[in-house]
Design an enzyme around this catalytic site. Structure first.
Site, mmCIF file in Angstrom:
data_model
loop_
_atom_site.group_PDB
_atom_site.id
_atom_site.type_symbol
_atom_site.label_atom_id
_atom_site.label_comp_id
_atom_site.label_asym_id
_atom_site.label_seq_id
_atom_site.Cartn_x
_atom_site.Cartn_y
_atom_site.Cartn_z
ATOM 1 N N ARG A 1 -21.553 -84.746 97.701
ATOM 2 C CA ARG A 1 -20.063 -84.789 97.396
ATOM 3 C C ARG A 1 -20.028 -85.286 95.876
ATOM 4 N NH1 ARG A 1 -17.900 -88.095 102.618
ATOM 5 N NH2 ARG A 1 -19.890 -88.790 102.286
ATOM 6 N N ARG B 1 -29.566 -105.675 100.440
ATOM 7 C CA ARG B 1 -30.092 -104.481 100.404
ATOM 8 C C ARG B 1 -30.226 -103.933 98.901
ATOM 9 N NH1 ARG B 1 -28.265 -101.758 105.233
ATOM 10 N NH2 ARG B 1 -28.508 -100.042 104.274
ATOM 11 N N ARG C 1 -12.471 -76.178 111.230
ATOM 12 C CA ARG C 1 -13.808 -75.928 110.962
ATOM 13 C C ARG C 1 -14.600 -76.526 111.952
ATOM 14 N NH1 ARG C 1 -14.516 -78.035 104.778
ATOM 15 N NH2 ARG C 1 -16.481 -77.065 105.138
ATOM 16 N N LYS D 1 -13.949 -94.169 112.262
ATOM 17 C CA LYS D 1 -13.203 -92.779 112.521
ATOM 18 C C LYS D 1 -13.286 -92.325 113.689
ATOM 19 C CE LYS D 1 -14.328 -91.617 107.791
ATOM 20 N NZ LYS D 1 -14.621 -90.362 107.057
ATOM 21 N N PRO E 1 -10.025 -86.464 107.189
ATOM 22 C CA PRO E 1 -9.279 -87.716 107.672
ATOM 23 C C PRO E 1 -10.296 -88.888 107.446
ATOM 24 C CG PRO E 1 -9.261 -85.862 109.348
ATOM 25 C CD PRO E 1 -10.211 -85.524 108.311
ATOM 26 N N GLU E 2 -9.607 -89.862 106.820
ATOM 27 C CA GLU E 2 -10.363 -91.073 106.809
ATOM 28 C C GLU E 2 -9.561 -92.113 107.611
ATOM 29 O OE1 GLU E 2 -12.361 -92.350 103.527
ATOM 30 O OE2 GLU E 2 -11.724 -90.752 101.970
ATOM 31 N N HIS F 1 -5.850 -72.449 115.368
ATOM 32 C CA HIS F 1 -7.024 -72.936 115.601
ATOM 33 C C HIS F 1 -6.926 -74.080 116.801
ATOM 34 C CE1 HIS F 1 -8.445 -71.111 111.963
ATOM 35 N NE2 HIS F 1 -7.449 -71.699 111.440
#
Ligand SMILES: [Zn+2]
Length: 304
Positions: free
Chosen positions: A277, A167, A125, A61, A2-3, A95
């Site tokens: 990723r 940065r 998970r 989130k 989920p974003e 779950h």
């Protein structure tokens, strides 16, 4: 995973279905999702039982439900978490980890007497979790270090531009830095970078203010589009507030499209490793940055 748009769909669903409800019962069926609550599973349940939900809020989130005693139920969906609202007699999910029995007050025109629903935290998970944040109704201290997200009306664009341009790390890394900006996950970062025609390894201090503003606008665009689509998954009998939006299948230009032609220039998209990723980009629209003229290699991580 989920974003932010998915989490916002969850928040909106909780606002619509859970605010005003009393947590009549709380059952922790697996200890792991409440591992960050110092009270332990039983203390977690005791701290919530009998409380009434007064709101549904979000930062990045994380979402939280302010409670009538000033505490809050704080949650994160992790990789696979779902918040489900439905009838108490609906079949139990494989779950299912935490089960809340909701008692809804008699609303205007509603049924005579309290009705009941389940709020269920389902997580295969179990990277996600829930905890009770003491005095966290306004903003849980556990997430007070997290920056606002770009869809938050109080997000400070000028400050974000200034901080990015100070940065030296790659701009994709900066987009994922929760202290700078929250809620932009890996997928939306790749999409925003593709739309802005900026390579994710371009250092922040090598971007113009206009480029950073464009990138911010593109991040808002993809997140808003996903949010609009995610909002459609709601009006079902068994309300699924995990926000499966279908966005990923239909609207992605970069993410997950290694080897496919760029939608702008038809060049084959590339994939490179990014932390644990992947990053997807068009090598023509998003040219890689030139090396810095220093003898030392660029640092892999920002100085803290
Ligand atoms: Zn291209």
């Amino acid at each position: 995973m989920p974003e932010l748009p998915e989490v916002e769909v969850v928040r909106a669903g909780l606002e619509r279905h859970v605010v005003g409800a009393r947590l009549a019962s709380v059952a922790v069926l697996h200890p792991r999702p409440v591992r960050r609550d110092v009270r332990g599973p039983e203390g977690f349940a005791a701290a919530l039982t009998g409380r009434t939900v007064t709101g549904a809020r979000r930062r990045g989130k994380y979402f939280w439900l302010p409670l009538d005693n000033g505490d809050a139920l704080l949650g994160h969906l992790g990789m696979s978490g779902q918040m489900l609202v439905g009838p108490t007699d609906a079949p139990v999910e494989r779950h299912l980890r935490v089960r809340f029995g909701l008692e809804l007050g008699r609303g205007p025109g509603g049924p005579a007497g309290p009705s009941t629903l389940d709020l269920r935290f389902v997580d295969q998970r179990m990277f996600g979790g829930l905890l009770v944040s003491a005095d966290g109704a306004e903003l849980p201290r556990e997430i007070s270090h997290i920056a606002r997200d770009p869809l938050d009306p109080a997000f400070d664009d000028d400050e974000f531009v200034r901080r990015v341009r100070r940065r030296t790390s790659g701009v994709k890394r900066l987009l994922l830095d929760q202290g700078l900006i929250s809620g932009v996950g890996n997928i939306y970062a790749d999409e925003a970078l593709w739309r802005a025609r900026i390579h994710g390894e371009r250092p922040g201090d090598r971007l113009t203010a206009a480029q950073v503003r464009l990138l911010l606008a593109e991040a808002r665009h993809v997140m808003t589009a996903a949010l609009a689509q995610g909002g459609t998954s709601f009006d079902t009998l068994y309300v699924n507030v995990n926000g499966e939006s279908g966005y990923f299948d239909r609207s992605l230009h970069a993410y997950g499209r290694e080897g496919e032609p760029c939608d702008r220039c038809a060049t084959a998209l590339r994939r490179v490793a990014f932390t644990n990723r992947s990053s997807f980009f068009c090598p023509r629209c998003q040219p890689a940055p030139r090396r810095r003229r220093t003898t030392a290699p660029a640092p892999l991580t920002d100085p803290v």
